[in-house]
Design a protein around this motif. Structure first.
Motif, PDB file in Angstrom:
ATOM      1  N   ASP A 175      43.278 -31.544 122.236  1.00 19.34           N
ATOM      2  CA  ASP A 175      42.034 -31.460 121.462  1.00 19.34           C
ATOM      3  C   ASP A 175      41.284 -32.777 121.586  1.00 19.34           C
ATOM      4  N   ILE A 176      39.981 -32.681 121.753  1.00 19.89           N
ATOM      5  CA  ILE A 176      39.154 -33.886 121.812  1.00 19.89           C
ATOM      6  C   ILE A 176      38.038 -33.737 120.797  1.00 19.89           C
ATOM      7  N   ALA A 177      37.813 -34.747 120.003  1.00 24.19           N
ATOM      8  CA  ALA A 177      36.719 -34.734 119.029  1.00 24.19           C
ATOM      9  C   ALA A 177      35.921 -36.016 119.209  1.00 24.19           C
ATOM     10  N   VAL A 178      34.640 -35.886 119.486  1.00 25.76           N
ATOM     11  CA  VAL A 178      33.810 -37.066 119.727  1.00 25.76           C
ATOM     12  C   VAL A 178      32.998 -37.369 118.468  1.00 25.76           C
ATOM     13  N   GLU A 179      33.106 -38.586 118.009  1.00 24.28           N
ATOM     14  CA  GLU A 179      32.362 -38.981 116.816  1.00 24.28           C
ATOM     15  C   GLU A 179      31.016 -39.585 117.205  1.00 24.28           C
TER      16      GLU A 179
END
Lengths: 201, 320
Positions: free
Chosen positions: B158-162
């Motif tokens: 999973d990748i989450a970009v802030e």
């Protein structure tokens, strides 16, 4: 005998070459052929420790990266042990000095004590020895561990540490001096050292 | 009496072997194409190199030879029960509890390999700087300058970009993930399909590593709420992790649990079946080959299929 050594070296070089070329089967064969030699070296230098799996990984990665430089001048096992020694050196160099002092135990187990007790006693003494070695310079510690604990000759230690014999002798002498200083207040360690160094070489 | 060399259990050797080759694969996949080409055509450069070497030898004084390991400098960071934080060049990496990363500075190219768990990254803009790469299984994340989080749970990433943008490469597909967006592999199908999720209405300061509802990738992110993850999936994950910890002390109990979990339909069924086969092989049980063969029948393209084939080869070799 010489022909057998030559054949082994040629097989070593061929295996290293295939592994260096990315042949996964050869890489796995090399891993399984050398894993015990690498583990033995790391264990002798560092003693029982929780990082052994990480250090094994690191050693084999270094081995695989350096494979193109293997020319068969020594056996593949010796070459792998040299790299494991380097990895152990880096691990010791990065460690912070221990802050917990060992408790002093003056009671010694009698020579005719049951074997199981002697084994436990020897393990305790070994733990003390490695704790004492934790305070010794990394190069000196490695030379001492390979010579006094593993029982290698000065020439073999020099080969594994890529040093001269004179340098190895000096390092062993200095390490022994440091360890003996610690042993002055630890009878278990003192007796163990005498037993270890008085044993057959 | 010399100190004895404690032998390493088979399970530990299996872990070492698996991790060594995974790291080796990661390194090989990062090898620069230019370097490969240069090796192939080295003979063209030979005359030039010889001339250059002659000049260097002529002008060189007694400068020491460079260290052998200058090309690769790396270290492994493992977080225990508490989270950990490390700086790596101009990047800050916050490691979740029980996570592990390998930091590797290739020539002019920092690489982080997420071994397990999750980590949040704060990386300065790469404009004019060397690329910054994060590897997580089959997923490669090229950072353009951002704050983002990568989490790896067995087969899923999973990748989450802030803030900022990252370029994600996954099995030949390339997708850009922007601020507020999440990206995940979908492990419920035999061949995971990457999905991109647009940002929520209110950007959260700490993006969740868990998968959100999948939508079609879009260049203009639209508003979407992040649903709560299904508790059933989490429960299987927790069960699997508990069983993995049980392996060393109570292998029989772990085996029973793995087999039970493998009968399910969640992503953890595949992982549990593989673990059961591996554990049986570690303990030289005859059912190992059967379990591993069932894995290949049920999950022929599963994340552990290559490992299963290798284990089967070894088992067949041992029985000859």
């Amino acid at each position: 005998m010489e022909a057998a050594v030559k054949a082994t070296r040629e097989a070593d070089v061929a295996l290293a070459q295939r592994a260096a070329d990315g042949d996964r089967a050869a890489q796995r064969e090399l891993f399984h052929a050398q894993k015990h030699a690498v583990h033995h070296t790391l264990f002798r230098i560092l003693g029982s420790n929780r990082e052994i799996e990480d250090l094994l990984q690191d050693s084999f990665l270094e081995i695989f990266r350096a494979l193109t430089s293997f020319r068969g001048d020594s056996s593949l096992a010796t070459w792998c042990r040299t790299i494991a020694t380097r990895v152990a050196y880096l691990a010791i160099s990065k460690r912070k000095p221990p802050t917990v002092e060992l408790a002093l135990v003056e009671d010694l187990v009698a020579q005719d004590a049951p074997t199981a007790d002697r084994v436990v006693h020897a393990r305790d003494a070994a733990r003390r020895l490695y704790a004492a070695l934790d305070r010794v310079d990394a190069k000196q510690r490695i030379a001492f561990a390979l010579f006094a604990i593993d029982g290698l000759s000065i020439a073999e230690v020099a080969a594994l540490t890529e040093s001269t014999r004179v340098a190895v002798k000096t390092r062993i002498w200095r390490a022994r001096k440091d360890v003996m200083k610690r042993a002055a207040s630890d009878a278990v360690l003192r007796t163990y050292l005498a037993e270890l160094e008085g044993g057959p070489r | 009496m010399k100190p004895t060399v404690d032998s390493l259990p088979d399970a530990a050797w299996a872990r070492v072997e698996r991790d060594v080759f995974a790291r080796l694969d990661a390194e090989q996949s990062l090898e620069m194409p230019a370097a490969r080409d240069a090796r192939r055509w080295w003979w063209l450069a030979l005359p030039v190199a010889i001339s250059a070497a002659a000049v260097i030898i002529a002008i060189r004084t007694r400068a020491p030879a460079p260290a052998v390991d200058n090309e690769w400098q790396w270290s492994r960071v493992v977080a225990g029960a508490a989270p950990s934080m490390v700086t790596f060049g101009d990047a800050e990496v916050s490691l979740d509890a029980h996570s592990a990363i390998v930091l590797q500075r290739q020539v002019a190219r920092p690489v982080v390999w997420l071994e397990r768990g999750a980590a949040s990254f704060s990386v300065a803009s790469r404009a004019g700087r060397e690329p910054f790469v994060v590897l997580a299984g089959d997923t490669t994340v090229r950072v353009i300058g951002t704050r983002f989080r990568v989490a790896r749970y067995e087969e899923r990433t999973d990748i989450a970009v802030e803030h900022g943008t990252v370029e994600v490469q996954y099995r030949g597909e390339v997708v850009h993930v922007g601020a507020g967006q999440t990206w995940t592999t979908n492990p419920t199908t035999p061949t995971p399909t990457p999905t991109l999720t647009p940002p929520p209405t209110t950007p959260t300061p700490t993006p969740s590593p868990r998968p959100r509802a999948a939508t079609t990738p879009t260049s203009t992110p639209t508003v979407a709420a992040a649903p709560t993850p299904a508790p059933a999936a989490l429960s299987d994950q927790q069960r699997y992790e508990a069983l993995a910890q049980l392996e060393a002390t109570k292998p029989d109990e772990a085996m029973r649990g793995y087999l039970e979990l493998s009968r399910g339909t969640s992503q953890w069924a595949a992982v549990a079946l593989y673990s059961a086969g591996r554990l049986a092989a570690d303990h030289h049980e005859r059912r190992a080959a059967t379990l591993l063969s069932i894995y290949l029948q049920r999950f022929p393209t599963g994340a552990n299929a290559a490992d299963v084939r290798y284990l089967l080869d070894r088992l067949q070799g041992a029985s000859r």
